[in-house]
Design an enzyme around this catalytic site. Structure first.
Site, PDB file in Angstrom:
ATOM      1  N   ASN A  41       0.763  -1.148  -0.204  1.00  0.00           N
ATOM      2  CA  ASN A  41      -0.026  -0.046  -0.153  1.00  0.00           C
ATOM      3  C   ASN A  41       1.091   1.326  -0.011  1.00  0.00           C
ATOM      4  OD1 ASN A  41       1.023   0.363   2.647  1.00  0.00           O
ATOM      5  ND2 ASN A  41      -0.987  -0.356   3.513  1.00  0.00           N
TER       6      ASN A  41
ATOM      7  N   GLY B 158      -5.999   2.813  -1.760  1.00  0.00           N
ATOM      8  CA  GLY B 158      -7.413   3.364  -1.431  1.00  0.00           C
ATOM      9  C   GLY B 158      -8.168   3.860  -2.406  1.00  0.00           C
TER      10      GLY B 158
ATOM     11  N   ASP C 226      -6.142  -7.510   2.186  1.00  0.00           N
ATOM     12  CA  ASP C 226      -5.886  -9.006   2.272  1.00  0.00           C
ATOM     13  C   ASP C 226      -6.819  -9.432   1.156  1.00  0.00           C
ATOM     14  OD1 ASP C 226      -3.914  -8.884   4.134  1.00  0.00           O
ATOM     15  OD2 ASP C 226      -5.423  -9.107   5.713  1.00  0.00           O
TER      16      ASP C 226
END
Length: 324
Positions: free
Chosen positions: A184, A221, A251
């Protein structure tokens, strides 16, 4: 279809709702405390299985009620858990997760039985790996085991995906046998700091692979996800939903990505799209494993990725190949 092997963590998550996440030294009032099965390894295995993949899992739980509940969830997802160690000396790993009103979270993990996993356990769990299979790894089990698993699987022609979470403090040898790195925004920045390469996540997804070795998919995101194909940036936009809880969303993305690549190793953008929509469903629910959707629940239309060349050549061998 190829098999997805997962070596990783199994935890029981203690979830606490808060109005806002605490700052350093701050105490905040929580509510709606609950326990639910989780662990990055378990979550990703469940996601891959619910996406339709054949999944074999290697990990460890304690001989306690939490461990038994986790094993039930793996069984319900039709995951082969014959190589999950049940420890008689350590409790099931625990994660304390605070989730605020925006769905953002902070997580503290105590490894418990996860720390008892050994190289011999990993070897037994990966004994059936063959060319074309996919191995999924994270960093909630000891790093030497991650390196060992990657080396073992890749030597037999498997495609190795590492979700570098939690972000590593050093990368010496960690990425030597990794084909695809999934991170991320915070994790890619941590890796960039270790490599001494500045930039934002869009830039780093292009500049880090030559320095680190593996191809990279970065999830960001609401900004979607990114990779590089044939030297050009690929962007898959995020699906717009009202998020309740982002726990397990990453995940879910990794597990669905792995399942898609096991089915079709030549189309990374399509795998990213599928993973994006699975994650979008997951964030509309609470919890980790419980929030992961089955493949039949993903009915939203796919976003249109910005793809410079949507066709990735089929690999010359049975191993998967994702070009940088």
């Amino acid at each position: 279809m190829s098999t997805v092997f997962v070596v990783g963590s199994l935890n029981i998550d203690q979830n606490i709702r808060v109005q806002s996440l605490p700052r350093a030294g701050e105490t905040v009032r929580g509510s709606d405390a609950s326990f639910s099965p989780g662990g990055k390894g378990g979550n990703q295995a469940v996601a891959a299985a619910r996406a339709g993949a054949t999944v074999k899992f290697t990990g460890a739980v304690g001989d306690d009620a939490h461990g038994r509940r986790i094993l039930e969830i793996l069984s319900e997802a039709r995951i082969d858990a014959h190589h999950v160690l049940v420890s008689g000396t350590a409790a099931t790993g625990t994660a304390v997760i605070a989730v605020d009103d925006k769905g953002e979270n902070q997580i503290i993990v105590s490894p418990g039985a996860n720390a008892e996993l050994t190289a011999a356990d990993v070897d037994a769990g990966l004994a059936a790996v063959q060319a074309g299979d996919v191995l999924v790894l994270q960093l909630e089990v000891p790093t030497p085991l991650v390196r060992h698993a990657a080396r073992s699987a890749r030597s037999r022609g498997a495609f190795v995906i590492l979700n570098a979470a939690p972000a590593p403090r050093q990368i010496d040898g960690l990425l030597d046998d990794v084909d695809l790195l999934v991170v991320n925004e915070q994790e890619i920045q941590a890796l960039a700091g270790l490599a001494g390469i500045p930039g934002n996540h869009r830039e780093l997804v292009q500049t880090l692979p030559p320095a680190l070795g593996p191809a990279i998919v970065c999830t960001a995101g609401a900004d979607g996800s990114f990779t590089v194909l044939h030297g050009s940036l690929v962007h898959v936009p995020a699906a717009k939903v009202a998020a309740k809880d982002t726990t397990g969303a990453g995940d879910t993305f990794v597990g669905y990505l792995a399942a898609s690549l096991a089915r079709n190793p030549s189309d990374l953008p399509a795998a990213m799209i599928h993973a994006t929509h699975a994650s979008a469903v997951a964030v509309t629910r609470t919890g980790a494993m419980e929030s992961i959707p089955w493949v039949h629940e993903i009915a939203a239309p796919a976003p249109n990725p910005t793809i410079p060349n949507p066709t990735i050549p089929n690999p010359a061998t049975s191993s998967l190949v994702v070009p940088n």
